[in-house]
Enzyme design. Structure first.
Site, PDB file in Angstrom:
ATOM      1  N   ARG A 163       0.854  -1.268  -0.021  1.00  0.00           N
ATOM      2  CA  ARG A 163      -0.012   0.054  -0.083  1.00  0.00           C
ATOM      3  C   ARG A 163       0.724   1.305   0.079  1.00  0.00           C
ATOM      4  O   ARG A 163       0.984   1.867   1.273  1.00  0.00           O
ATOM      5  CB  ARG A 163      -1.018  -0.029   1.194  1.00  0.00           C
ATOM      6  CG  ARG A 163      -1.960  -1.000   1.072  1.00  0.00           C
ATOM      7  CD  ARG A 163      -2.988  -0.837   2.209  1.00  0.00           C
ATOM      8  NE  ARG A 163      -2.640  -0.978   3.310  1.00  0.00           N
ATOM      9  CZ  ARG A 163      -3.554  -1.026   4.386  1.00  0.00           C
ATOM     10  NH1 ARG A 163      -4.631  -0.509   4.251  1.00  0.00           N
ATOM     11  NH2 ARG A 163      -3.070  -0.910   5.789  1.00  0.00           N
ATOM     12  N   ASN A 213       7.210  -5.822   3.787  1.00  0.00           N
ATOM     13  CA  ASN A 213       6.819  -7.337   3.731  1.00  0.00           C
ATOM     14  C   ASN A 213       6.488  -7.928   2.408  1.00  0.00           C
ATOM     15  O   ASN A 213       6.548  -9.101   2.314  1.00  0.00           O
ATOM     16  CB  ASN A 213       5.555  -7.617   4.568  1.00  0.00           C
ATOM     17  CG  ASN A 213       5.948  -8.638   5.646  1.00  0.00           C
ATOM     18  OD1 ASN A 213       6.662  -9.110   5.696  1.00  0.00           O
ATOM     19  ND2 ASN A 213       4.781  -8.472   6.451  1.00  0.00           N
ATOM     20  N   GLU A 230      -0.884 -11.424  15.336  1.00  0.00           N
ATOM     21  CA  GLU A 230       0.518 -11.011  15.995  1.00  0.00           C
ATOM     22  C   GLU A 230       0.547 -10.226  17.104  1.00  0.00           C
ATOM     23  O   GLU A 230       1.106 -10.253  18.201  1.00  0.00           O
ATOM     24  CB  GLU A 230       1.388 -10.678  14.943  1.00  0.00           C
ATOM     25  CG  GLU A 230       1.442  -9.013  14.634  1.00  0.00           C
ATOM     26  CD  GLU A 230       0.035  -8.606  13.737  1.00  0.00           C
ATOM     27  OE1 GLU A 230      -0.596  -9.611  13.734  1.00  0.00           O
ATOM     28  OE2 GLU A 230       0.102  -7.436  13.801  1.00  0.00           O
ATOM     29  N   ASP A 231      -0.568  -9.242  17.144  1.00  0.00           N
ATOM     30  CA  ASP A 231      -0.955  -8.289  18.154  1.00  0.00           C
ATOM     31  C   ASP A 231      -1.573  -8.935  19.488  1.00  0.00           C
ATOM     32  O   ASP A 231      -1.120  -8.449  20.574  1.00  0.00           O
ATOM     33  CB  ASP A 231      -1.684  -7.081  17.532  1.00  0.00           C
ATOM     34  CG  ASP A 231      -3.069  -7.684  17.009  1.00  0.00           C
ATOM     35  OD1 ASP A 231      -3.136  -8.778  16.822  1.00  0.00           O
ATOM     36  OD2 ASP A 231      -3.783  -6.734  16.456  1.00  0.00           O
ATOM     37  N   ARG A 245      -9.446 -14.601  15.252  1.00  0.00           N
ATOM     38  CA  ARG A 245      -9.028 -13.961  16.368  1.00  0.00           C
ATOM     39  C   ARG A 245      -9.545 -14.606  17.531  1.00  0.00           C
ATOM     40  O   ARG A 245      -8.915 -14.674  18.687  1.00  0.00           O
ATOM     41  CB  ARG A 245      -9.016 -12.286  16.457  1.00  0.00           C
ATOM     42  CG  ARG A 245      -8.218 -11.542  15.270  1.00  0.00           C
ATOM     43  CD  ARG A 245      -8.699 -10.337  15.054  1.00  0.00           C
ATOM     44  NE  ARG A 245      -8.038  -9.311  15.970  1.00  0.00           N
ATOM     45  CZ  ARG A 245      -6.705  -8.970  15.970  1.00  0.00           C
ATOM     46  NH1 ARG A 245      -5.836  -9.675  15.212  1.00  0.00           N
ATOM     47  NH2 ARG A 245      -6.292  -7.801  17.159  1.00  0.00           N
ATOM     48  N   ARG A 258       6.759  -7.854  12.052  1.00  0.00           N
ATOM     49  CA  ARG A 258       6.328  -6.517  13.013  1.00  0.00           C
ATOM     50  C   ARG A 258       7.195  -6.391  14.155  1.00  0.00           C
ATOM     51  O   ARG A 258       7.677  -5.488  14.395  1.00  0.00           O
ATOM     52  CB  ARG A 258       4.968  -6.744  13.250  1.00  0.00           C
ATOM     53  CG  ARG A 258       4.496  -5.527  14.069  1.00  0.00           C
ATOM     54  CD  ARG A 258       3.229  -5.637  14.681  1.00  0.00           C
ATOM     55  NE  ARG A 258       2.110  -5.365  13.503  1.00  0.00           N
ATOM     56  CZ  ARG A 258       1.644  -4.185  13.157  1.00  0.00           C
ATOM     57  NH1 ARG A 258       2.241  -3.290  13.862  1.00  0.00           N
ATOM     58  NH2 ARG A 258       0.436  -4.132  12.169  1.00  0.00           N
ATOM     59  N   ASP A 308       0.408   0.593  12.323  1.00  0.00           N
ATOM     60  CA  ASP A 308       0.024  -0.055  10.880  1.00  0.00           C
ATOM     61  C   ASP A 308       0.427   1.160   9.998  1.00  0.00           C
ATOM     62  O   ASP A 308       0.306   2.115  10.250  1.00  0.00           O
ATOM     63  CB  ASP A 308      -1.297  -0.248  11.134  1.00  0.00           C
ATOM     64  CG  ASP A 308      -1.769  -1.519  11.818  1.00  0.00           C
ATOM     65  OD1 ASP A 308      -0.812  -2.258  11.806  1.00  0.00           O
ATOM     66  OD2 ASP A 308      -3.077  -1.632  12.158  1.00  0.00           O
ATOM     67  N   ASP A 309       0.521   0.877   8.629  1.00  0.00           N
ATOM     68  CA  ASP A 309       0.715   1.741   7.779  1.00  0.00           C
ATOM     69  C   ASP A 309      -0.384   2.662   7.616  1.00  0.00           C
ATOM     70  O   ASP A 309      -0.055   3.833   6.910  1.00  0.00           O
ATOM     71  CB  ASP A 309       1.175   0.872   6.293  1.00  0.00           C
ATOM     72  CG  ASP A 309       0.207  -0.194   5.729  1.00  0.00           C
ATOM     73  OD1 ASP A 309      -1.023   0.048   6.417  1.00  0.00           O
ATOM     74  OD2 ASP A 309       0.513  -0.732   4.878  1.00  0.00           O
ATOM     75  N   ASP A 310      -1.415   2.222   7.838  1.00  0.00           N
ATOM     76  CA  ASP A 310      -2.718   3.330   7.616  1.00  0.00           C
ATOM     77  C   ASP A 310      -3.082   3.849   8.877  1.00  0.00           C
ATOM     78  O   ASP A 310      -4.327   4.542   8.772  1.00  0.00           O
ATOM     79  CB  ASP A 310      -3.903   2.608   7.075  1.00  0.00           C
ATOM     80  CG  ASP A 310      -4.430   1.324   7.760  1.00  0.00           C
ATOM     81  OD1 ASP A 310      -3.692   1.052   9.025  1.00  0.00           O
ATOM     82  OD2 ASP A 310      -5.401   0.975   7.435  1.00  0.00           O
TER      83      ASP A 310
END
Ligand SMILES: *[C@@H]1O[C@H](CO)[C@@H](O)[C@H](O)[C@H]1NC(C)=O
Ligand SMILES: *[C@@H]1O[C@H](CO)[C@@H](O)[C@H](O)[C@H]1NC(C)=O
Ligand SMILES: *[C@@H]1O[C@H](CO)[C@@H](O)[C@H](O)[C@H]1NC(C)=O
Length: 936
Positions: A688, A713, A849-850, A893, A744, A760-762
């Site tokens: 992105r 990534n 992962e979070d 999740r 990450r 996050d990238d966003d």
């Protein structure tokens, strides 16, 4: 009267162009006013002329005819002239109107420019203030550098010996008995900066057993293999600090274990001559460590192998020790190596809950009398002891008939059919049941009874250590009857009282009461502690060997080898360079939030020689990792608040130089309990590009920002025409080996600060939010401090599992690492300490992962995360949807939480109803005073 046409008129207009509109308007007025006057003037002039002509015609007969015609011609000309003038005036008026419009729009644009300039001025003012602060801070830093009279100390990188041990005379057996570190260990081979090199004699090359005996083949192979992973291992005997010799567990040269057990009741003999022939023995075996690793919990195979052997000054390591022969703080008691060579061990363990299992206390075993000559009845203070044992057995039998709700299970006679472990060289308790039947019982036991060896001059036996191993693995808390007689493995570093109950035999009647008096909280704490000890130090061959090396190293206070970092490989290279562009920030910062300083890395490795001294207990028994040295820890100590004004002020930036304050003073200094520092922004991105570039651009001018690390990534390199914003700090774009969310948390070597802002990238965070988060993190360095709160909710439909929940809620248990500060240390733990199964699950789902990081941090700290500020969502408006939106994402999740719970054995997440806002947020203060932040 000015003529309005011709050369002059044009000049006039070219002049007009340059005058301001107000004047033009005036002129237009004048023109409008004068045009009728001029017209009137001409017309009246014409009238006068004709009157004169008429009267002249009557009174002056002599006037020629063409006088009249001339007048008529004049008049016509005059009218034409007038018409011409009118046309010209009209066109001029149209021109003027056009100009007027033009000037009007010019004025508007000037006004706009004025506004912009004003804003620019304000902005430059803020910038100036910021620069002033920055300059002041730089001056403080410079002053500090000048005043600093204690230079940063760095010893030579590594200082090792470079010669083999010289040959010294042998020492007598009685001197050998008195060995301690001070008289039998050669410290000169192990300087503080040596890195503790360990040399292993290849057991195949240097056999030390008597003819017909050999060390267990599995052990030989695994030892060589697992020690290969130990960073202290060296191939150079000249450098070595200690020399490892594998002497057991030994088997007769037949592979049949049963035959070994049944036919060889005497201990296998170690060949002391072979020991002395070892090439680096140096006459007396100093700095040699003889490893007798028991693999089977049978005393006959792995008893005290050294009792009749001359071992010189060497250190003995085994599970069985006689009180007289054990040299405290010199020899080492270890647990037998019953587990696999290495790898994940969590599957072996039982869940920690419920705290109270079916049985309160269980026991399975049978007292065995020794069958060999090596049994010395003198050591058995027979009558008393037998009497006491009889009483104990009687009491326990009574207990099992209790009328309370507590359940007991005792088996004091083994079923002979299943029992082939009868041989013993010492009086001890033998096992009952098979491995799996014992496991099944332990799984249901809250506590398990373990008897100290019947022969009371033993302070440890393999059997005892093996029982403890088994109990901890199953989460059954060991109750050691005769606990004042024995010592458990590595007791010089492990606090066993936190995981086991040591009960003198004479307290047997108080046993039931004692166990009942322990509340659930402590039962679980002990069980958790037991599992921590088991997983870290006992579970596998690898952990046993690492622990042996670490304990010996710890005695000498030599620091561990530094934790490995991952080399950051840039996506760019000589031929492929990013295009850098300066971008104007999208949003101008209205607040001056802090100084812009050059990158300042967090100090690292300052506690090499003091960490193990002041926090050694925690290092081994709590949050720590005694096997590796980390640059800094989240729990590093801090100074008292006065120390920064008395003698130790270096690096501190107290608010208002110690006077405190809000507004300007607050924004100028970090304050708090820790010296100044910066943070690194860590962004994981996947295809992105524009979203990422926008996110990076928004970081321009962010105070305390050290650098930005982007983990790329995607397998495809960034497109060549991307225009990377230059934001005043280094931006590293790191190539990931493969597309994994675990990346990450890679402990990259270019992360230079303790504080890591993972985003996050966003994610769309304002500067004031980031800086507030940073300031809060500085007070909670061991926790996840961030923005998006989530929780784990009990599934009230199934009543057996957890659900992941992101709804608005007044209680939370996770803060997502899509926008959170974490300590760099946890990146190491994520890769080194977390079981592989968890990272595999993250890869399987491309998710969670979070959640894994939240589990990890809560497990290590037993604290919930900290949520900052009131904002709840952080996606940038209008950004393309990330992969976290759909329903399968949620389903995964849910599954992650339940799977991680299984791996940890319990759910480490903790609830919190606390949120951090800045101190003066919403406080009513006089209007001439400033808050900490304008908006938060
Ligand atoms: C502490 O250990 C690290 C890692 O080995 C090393 O880089 C550093 O120089 C050491 N510090 C001192 C003061 O010796
Ligand atoms: C540099 O990187 C580009 C893009 O990743 C790659 O195509 C190129 O082969 C690399 N050049 C060198 C010299 O490594
Ligand atoms: C969130 O709340 C809504 C209703 O308020 C509910 O339907 C939904 O199931 C909740 N989501 C989760 C994940 O519990």
């Amino acid at each position: 009267m000015v003529v309005l046409d011709g050369e002059n008129g044009r000049d006039f207009f070219s002049w007009l162009v340059h005058v301001k509109l107000s004047r033009i308007v005036l002129l237009v007025f004048i023109i409008l006013l004068f045009t009728p006057l001029i017209t009137h003037f001409y017309l009246s002039k014409v009238e006068k002329n004709s009157y004169f002509i008429e009267h002249g015609a009557h009174s002056h007969e002599d006037l020629p005819e063409d006088g009249y015609s001339f007048n008529k011609e004049d008049l016509r000309k005059g009218v034409e002239e007038l018409l011409r003038i009118r046309g010209s005036v009209l066109s001029e008026l149209r021109d003027i109107e056009k100009k007027r419009q033009q000037y009007k729009s010019e004025i508007q644009s000037y006004m706009r420019q004025l506004d912009e300039t004003k804003q620019e001025l304000a902005h430059q003012q803020t910038n100036l203030n910021r620069l002033k602060i920055s300059v002041e801070q730089a001056q403080v830093a410079q002053r500090e550098a000048l005043q600093q009279n204690t230079p940063d100390l760095a010893l030579p990188k590594r200082l090792t010996v470079d010669e083999l041990p010289i040959v010294l005379p042998e020492i007598s057996k009685s001197s050998s008995r008195k060995c301690r570190m001070h008289n039998c260990f050669d410290h000169s081979r192990c300087s503080l900066t040596s890195g503790f090199p360990v040399y292993l004699y290849d057991p195949d090359q240097y056999p030390v057993m008597n003819d017909g005996w050999d060390v267990d083949g599995f052990l030989k192979t695994t030892l060589k293999q697992t020690l290969g992973y130990n960073p202290h291992l060296t191939n150079d005997p000249k450098q070595a600090c200690i020399y490892l010799v594998l002497v057991g567990e030994a088997l007769k040269d037949t592979d049949d274990v049963t035959e070994n057990v049944n036919n060889h009741l005497n201990l296998p003999a170690l060949d002391s001559e072979a020991l002395k022939r070892l090439p680096y023995w140096g006459g007396d075996g100093r700095n040699h460590v003889l490893l007798n690793l028991a693999r089977r919990d049978l005393s006959s195979l792995s008893g005290d192998m050294f009792s009749n052997i001359d071992t010189g000054r060497s250190i003995l390591v085994q599970s069985t020790f006689n009180f007289d022969l054990y040299r405290q703080d010199f020899d080492l008691i270890i647990s037998p190596v019953l587990g696999p060579p290495g790898g994940d061990v969590w599957q072996e363990c039982n869940p920690m809950l419920p705290a109270r299992r079916h049985y309160l206390l269980t026991f399975q075993g049978e007292m065995k009398k020794p069958k060999t000559a090596s049994y010395n009845p003198r050591n058995d203070d027979s009558e008393d002891n037998t009497e006491l044992n009889r009483f104990i057995l009687h009491h326990l039998n009574e207990l099992s008939k209790t009328t309370t709700s507590d359940k007991f299970f005792f088996e004091f006679e083994c079923n002979p059919a299943s029992d082939n472990n009868l041989n013993t060289v010492i009086q001890d308790w033998a096992l009952c049941g098979t491995d799996s039947s014992r496991r099944a019982l332990l799984k249901d036991s809250t506590f398990v009874l373990i008897f100290a060896p019947g022969q009371q001059d033993l302070i440890s036996t393999t059997l005892l250590q093996a029982r403890v191993y088994e109990a901890l693995r199953s989460g059954s808390i060991p109750v050691i009857l005769g606990g004042d007689q024995i010592k458990l493995a590595y007791y010089e570093v492990i606090q066993w009282r936190r995981a086991a109950i040591f009960l003198p035999r004479h307290r047997i009647t108080e046993l039931h009461f004692l166990l009942r008096a322990i509340p659930d909280e402590d039962v679980l704490l002990m069980r958790r502690q037991g599992r921590l000890i088991w997983e870290k130090y006992l579970a596998s061959v690898q952990s046993t060997l690492d622990t042996i090396v670490a304990v010996l190293r710890d005695r000498l206070n030599i620091p561990a080898t530094p934790a490995e970092t991952v080399a950051a490989v840039s996506v760019f290279n000589e031929t492929f360079q990013p295009i850098q562009v300066t971008v104007a920030s999208e949003v101008e910062q209205e607040e001056s939030l802090g100084p812009l300083e050059p990158p300042f890395d967090s100090p690292a490795f300052r506690r090499n020689y003091s960490l193990a001294l002041v926090q050694g207990t925690e290092l081994w028994n709590d949050w720590g990792d005694p096997f590796r040295l980390y640059p800094t820890l989240p729990v590093d100590p801090f100074l008292s608040s006065d120390a920064k004004f008395i003698g130790s002020g270096r690096g501190f930036r107290p608010i208002g130089q110690g006077q405190g304050g809000s507004g300007k003073e607050f924004s100028e200094a970090l304050g708090g309990n820790y010296p100044r520092e910066q943070f690194t922004v860590l962004i994981l991105t996947y295809e992105r590009e524009q979203v990422l570039l926008d996110s990076i651009a928004r970081l321009r001018g962010l105070p305390y920002l050290n650098s930005v690390v982007v983990i790329w990534n995607s397998p495809r390199p960034p497109s060549a025409e991307l225009r990377w914003p230059s934001i005043g700090v280094p931006v590293h774009v790191v190539k990931a080996a493969r597309n994994s969310l675990n990346n990450r948390f890679l402990p990259l070597d270019n992360l230079k600060t303790e504080a890591i802002l993972s985003v996050d990238d966003d994610a769309h965070l304002r500067h004031d939010e980031i800086l507030f988060g940073f300031r809060v993190w500085r007070e909670h360095r061991d926790r996840i401090v961030g923005f998006p709160g989530r929780y784990h909710a009990w599934d009230i439909n199934t009543k057996t599992s957890w659900l992941y929940n992101s709804n608005y809620s007044c209680e939370l248990s996770m803060v997502l690492t899509g926008a959170a500060f974490i300590h760099r240390h946890y990146l190491h733990l994520y890769w080194k300490w977390l079981p592989q199964a968890i990272r595999d699950k993250v890869d399987e789902y491309m998710n969670c992962e979070d959640i894994a990081m939240n589990f990890l941090v809560s497990h290590v700290t037993r604290k919930p995360p900290v949520k900052v500020t009131s904002r709840w969502t952080f996606r940038c408006p209008g950004c393309p949807q990330s992969l976290s939106e759909d329903d399968t994402h949620f389903q995964e999740r849910h599954k992650c939480i339940n799977f991680f719970t299984q791996v940890f054995g319990y759910t480490p997440l903790l609830n919190t109803q606390y949120r951090a806002d800045s101190i003066l947020f919403k406080t009513r203060i006089p209007h001439d005073k400033q808050k900490c932040f304008k908006f938060i």
